[in-house]
Design an enzyme around this catalytic site. Structure first.
Site, PDB file in Angstrom:
ATOM      1  CG  ASP A 181      -1.869   3.990  -6.203  1.00 54.66           C
ATOM      2  OD1 ASP A 181      -0.857   4.420  -5.634  1.00 54.66           O
ATOM      3  OD2 ASP A 181      -2.969   4.589  -6.187  1.00 54.66           O
ATOM      4  CG  ASN A 189      -5.445   9.077   4.466  1.00 52.65           C
ATOM      5  OD1 ASN A 189      -5.712   8.224   5.294  1.00 52.65           O
ATOM      6  ND2 ASN A 189      -4.322   9.045   3.759  1.00 52.65           N
ATOM      7  CG  HIS A 194      -4.145  10.882   8.219  1.00 49.02           C
ATOM      8  ND1 HIS A 194      -3.501  10.720   7.020  1.00 49.02           N
ATOM      9  CD2 HIS A 194      -4.505  12.195   8.272  1.00 49.02           C
ATOM     10  CE1 HIS A 194      -3.450  11.872   6.375  1.00 49.02           C
ATOM     11  NE2 HIS A 194      -4.055  12.786   7.113  1.00 49.02           N
ATOM     12  CG  ASP A 198      -2.379   4.478   9.622  1.00 42.72           C
ATOM     13  OD1 ASP A 198      -1.905   4.860   8.533  1.00 42.72           O
ATOM     14  OD2 ASP A 198      -2.059   4.971  10.721  1.00 42.72           O
ATOM     15  CD  GLU A 224      -1.448   6.315  -2.128  1.00 43.61           C
ATOM     16  OE1 GLU A 224      -1.835   7.223  -2.901  1.00 43.61           O
ATOM     17  OE2 GLU A 224      -0.704   6.534  -1.149  1.00 43.61           O
TER      18      GLU A 224
END
Length: 328
Positions: A181, A189, A194, A198, A224
């Site tokens: 993770d 973010n 965002h 990405d 994630e």
């Protein structure tokens, strides 16, 4: 959303070519394909070669390897002879049916023929155009691939893990599961936006893919989180693999516009040997998940396996990123 758009475009393409009652000659269906209709790879389309046989079975060396214990190692074979497609049963234990009739030696395959291998694996033989074959492949990819990274999605990972578990059980071989993770992803973010998030996901997936073996199964588990299913290695080797991946992720910051974003990840590792008497895939995942959260609680940017931290590293403070060349 990306996966849905891909699937919609593929289905629209299929309707365009299949809906016409008088398709042009250039779209004549001449390509022979098998569509797998059951099991972990349901929806997969396999193109058949006129120049060499296509073997089907549970052995890795088969042209179409199917992870099902009811299949023989080399269960059946499809060949193109004198302008006709023929299926031969290769002395399988549980038999082969074509359109409901057991194949004693061989059987002719016609457009739409339905195959049943070992009483469990269903396939369909059809002729398609090049465009239809490509559209079918896109539908399968849209169902099995993550739209952002192109790697396996949760559905595909769950099915592959079941298949790998069956393989490891059958061959009495080790199997390990690595769950990771990205640390502080919400903060990334929030701070960079965002689109930056990405880009971090895409770059991490690319770094992981480059660091893994061909036989390892890599996918995005959700958000994630990523998963590696590692065949033929035990817990200690899997922990070493996870440590190598941890270093790969942390080795360099990720560029986005004018920013450099420092990224780390936490890892939980399990193997079949950790499951004790509870020999189930569910238990394998639960153990890795609990160890992942142990890594988070211990300070992040760490690998936890076998109930302890594999190697401890200090987690950078969120403010310890590379200098920004402009303000947000």
């Amino acid at each position: 959303m990306a996966e849905q758009d891909d699937r919609t475009r593929a289905l629209r393409t299929m309707k365009t070519y299949s809906g016409s009652s008088n398709p042009p000659a250039m779209l004549k269906a001449t390509r022979a394909v098998l569509t797998i209709q059951s099991g972990p790879e349901a929806g997969r389309v396999v193109a058949l070669s006129q120049s060499k046989p296509t073997t089907l079975g549970r052995a890795d060396e088969c042209t179409v390897a199917l992870a099902d214990t009811r299949l023989s190692r080399v269960h059946a074979k499809i060949t193109y002879v004198g302008g006709t497609w023929m299926l031969t049963d290769e002395g399988s234990t549980n038999g082969t049916l074509v359109n409901g009739v057991r194949v004693e030696k061989y059987s002719r395959l016609d457009d739409g023929s339905r195959l049943l291998l070992g009483g469990s694996v269903s396939l369909r033989f059809t002729f398609v155009t090049e465009e239809e074959q490509e559209a079918l492949a896109r539908v399968y990819d849209a169902a099995m691939r993550d739209g952002l990274t192109g790697m396996f999605n949760r559905k595909a990972l769950d099915e592959r893990l079941l298949a790998e578990w069956a393989f490891a059980t059958r061959h009495v071989a080790p199997l390990s599961f690595v769950l990771l993770d990205i640390d502080g992803f919400k903060a990334i973010n929030d701070k960079y936006g965002h689109l930056a998030g990405d880009e971090v996901i895409r770059e991490i997936s690319a770094r992981l893919a480059r660091a893994l073996r061909t036989e390892d199964v890599l996918g995005r588990y959700g958000g994630e989180e990523f998963v590696v299913v590692a065949r033929d290695i035990g817990l200690e080797q899997a922990a070493q693999l996870a440590e190598r991946l941890r270093k790969t992720i942390a080795s360099d910051s990720i560029a986005f516009e004018d920013f450099r974003i420092a990224v780390t990840a936490s890892f939980g590792v399990s193997s079949m040997s950790c499951c004790g008497q509870d020999k189930e895939v569910r238990r394998l995942v639960e153990i890795a998940d609990s160890r992942l959260y142990a890594a988070k609680r211990a300070g992040r940017n760490q690998v936890v396996a076998s109930g302890g931290i594999f190697k401890e590293h200090r987690t950078p403070n969120p403010d310890e990123t590379a200098p920004l060349t402009r303000k947000i």
